[in-house]
Design an enzyme around this catalytic site. Structure first.
Site, PDB file in Angstrom:
ATOM      1  N   ASN A  55       0.892  -0.996  -0.171  1.00 37.75           N
ATOM      2  CA  ASN A  55       0.342   0.118  -0.308  1.00 37.75           C
ATOM      3  C   ASN A  55       0.981   1.158  -0.335  1.00 37.75           C
ATOM      4  OD1 ASN A  55      -1.846   1.983   0.269  1.00 37.75           O
ATOM      5  ND2 ASN A  55      -2.609   1.325   2.164  1.00 37.75           N
TER       6      ASN A  55
ATOM      7  N   LYS B 285       0.226   4.532  -0.222  1.00 36.16           N
ATOM      8  CA  LYS B 285      -0.859   5.677  -0.044  1.00 36.16           C
ATOM      9  C   LYS B 285       0.054   6.756  -1.322  1.00 36.16           C
ATOM     10  CE  LYS B 285      -0.232   3.757   4.827  1.00 36.16           C
ATOM     11  NZ  LYS B 285      -0.050   3.556   6.104  1.00 36.16           N
TER      12      LYS B 285
ATOM     13  N   HIS C 237      -9.721   0.885   4.451  1.00 40.07           N
ATOM     14  CA  HIS C 237      -8.060   0.664   5.011  1.00 40.07           C
ATOM     15  C   HIS C 237      -8.727   2.385   5.932  1.00 40.07           C
ATOM     16  CE1 HIS C 237      -3.899   2.760   5.529  1.00 40.07           C
ATOM     17  NE2 HIS C 237      -3.825   1.245   5.749  1.00 40.07           N
TER      18      HIS C 237
ATOM     19  N   GLU D 297      -6.945   4.598   6.818  1.00 35.36           N
ATOM     20  CA  GLU D 297      -6.724   5.899   7.354  1.00 35.36           C
ATOM     21  C   GLU D 297      -8.541   7.062   6.019  1.00 35.36           C
ATOM     22  OE1 GLU D 297      -2.732   5.990   5.084  1.00 35.36           O
ATOM     23  OE2 GLU D 297      -2.209   5.362   7.307  1.00 35.36           O
TER      24      GLU D 297
ATOM     25  N   GLU E 141      -5.652  -5.038  10.682  1.00 39.25           N
ATOM     26  CA  GLU E 141      -4.136  -4.117  10.629  1.00 39.25           C
ATOM     27  C   GLU E 141      -4.619  -2.893  11.825  1.00 39.25           C
ATOM     28  OE1 GLU E 141      -2.662  -2.727   6.768  1.00 39.25           O
ATOM     29  OE2 GLU E 141      -3.825  -1.365   6.625  1.00 39.25           O
TER      30      GLU E 141
ATOM     31  N   GLY F 233       1.718   2.336  10.525  1.00 36.36           N
ATOM     32  CA  GLY F 233       3.128   3.527  10.702  1.00 36.36           C
ATOM     33  C   GLY F 233       3.614   4.376  11.980  1.00 36.36           C
TER      34      GLY F 233
ATOM     35  N   SER G  60       3.022  -2.070  10.443  1.00 36.39           N
ATOM     36  CA  SER G  60       4.728  -1.699  10.590  1.00 36.39           C
ATOM     37  C   SER G  60       5.406  -3.458  10.355  1.00 36.39           C
ATOM     38  CB  SER G  60       4.425  -1.178  11.972  1.00 36.39           C
ATOM     39  OG  SER G  60       4.138  -0.438  12.399  1.00 36.39           O
TER      40      SER G  60
HETATM   41  C1  PEP Z   1      -0.866   0.285   5.706  1.00 35.50           C
HETATM   42  O1  PEP Z   1      -0.758   2.265   5.807  1.00 35.50           O
HETATM   43  O2  PEP Z   1      -1.730  -0.743   5.389  1.00 35.50           O
HETATM   44  C2  PEP Z   1       0.716   0.008   6.801  1.00 35.50           C
HETATM   45  C3  PEP Z   1       0.055  -1.293   7.195  1.00 35.50           C
HETATM   46  O3  PEP Z   1       1.485   0.867   7.083  1.00 35.50           O
HETATM   47  P1  PEP Z   1       2.356   1.018   6.872  1.00 35.50           P
HETATM   48  O4  PEP Z   1       3.370  -0.828   6.897  1.00 35.50           O
HETATM   49  O5  PEP Z   1       3.600   1.041   7.044  1.00 35.50           O
HETATM   50  O6  PEP Z   1       2.169  -0.279   9.337  1.00 35.50           O
END
Ligand code: PEP
Length: 255
Positions: free
Chosen positions: A9, A11, A95, A97, A167, A173, A213
């Site tokens: 992803n 973003k 997601h 976000e 998630e 993040g 992460s």
């Molecule tokens: C995401 O935004 O789907 C995500 C998992 O981000 P990160 O790996 O940076 O935590």
């Protein structure tokens, strides 16, 4: 055995030129991978060039969101028919976000999931609890509700392509990855809720990815968990080296 799926992803990162350059650098790094499916979800502006560049390869391209309708007066939106016309095969839905900044809800997730399935797009439905919900012991309730509303009114025979990404919002993040055991517990809850709605066969076949992460340092231990079928990777997917390392770790058969 569920086939592993590793999705990137990106973003709001990378121009079209940067996206296709990434792909060119990724190809040789993953050429020995024959088992894990790889999906890249770039920004909307990179979907068409990336889908063109990936055509004929084993790498698929996914959108980060979409509208559920085919067309209409919805300024700024992209429809499922526009995605499939570009060669896009996957789509992230709900997601955190999108939920946090763009008012997506479990109800719009349900509409988008129905639409994606109808258009032959592989839906990757994102669910996960906030830290205050985890601290109040509400993780199971939150996950069950998110899955339950997402699947509402969908004929279980249509759910074969479903992919879910767990998630936890507190892990995205932040560098605070869920432990493999925490991820496994959540994935079991998600699978149980899918089973309740759609039966054993669909539940057993649904890939449940972990996101939050994921890094080369933790991918191997996550891959060792029975119900973790791959990863949704944000930050570590922006560099082809680290993303390819994660793919390689998930492509390995857990011991
Ligand atoms: C995401 O935004 O789907 C995500 C998992 O981000 P990160 O790996 O940076 O935590």
């Amino acid at each position: 055995m569920r086939n592993r799926l590793i999705a990137a992803n990106w973003k709001m990162h990378k121009t079209p030129a940067e996206s296709t350059a990434f792909l060119a650098s990724l190809f040789p790094l993953v050429q020995n991978n024959t088992s894990a499916e790889i999906v890249i979800c770039p920004a909307m502006t990179s979907l068409a060039p990336l889908a063109d560049a990936a055509r004929g390869s084993s790498i698929a391209v996914g959108a980060q969101t979409m509208h559920w309708l085919d067309s209409g007066a919805y300024t700024g939106e992209t429809s499922p028919t526009m995605l499939t016309a570009m060669g896009v095969t996957h789509v992230l839905i709900g997601h955190s976000e999108r939920r946090q900044y763009f008012n997506e809800t479990d109800t719009t997730v349900n509409l988008k999931l129905k639409s994606a399935l109808q258009h032959g797009l592989v839906p990757i439905v994102c669910v996960g609890e906030h830290i205050n919900e985890r601290n109040r012991d509400l993780t199971e309730d939150v996950l069950r509700l998110q899955i339950s509303v997402a699947l509402e009114g969908i004929d279980c025979e249509k759910l074969g392509p479903l992919v879910v990404a767990y998630e936890p919002v507190w892990a995205i993040g932040t560098g605070h990855t869920a432990t493999p055991e925490t991820a496994e517990d959540a994935h079991k809850i998600i699978r149980a809720e899918i089973r309740r709605h759609a039966g054993e066969e669909i539940a057993a076949g649904t890939r449940i990815l972990y996101g939050g992460s994921v890094r080369p340092e933790n991918a191997g231990s996550l891959n060792g968990m029975e119900d973790v079928d791959g990863a949704l990777v944000g930050g570590a997917s922006l560099e082809s080296d680290s993303f390819a390392q994660i793919v390689a770790l998930f492509a390995e058969q857990p011991a």
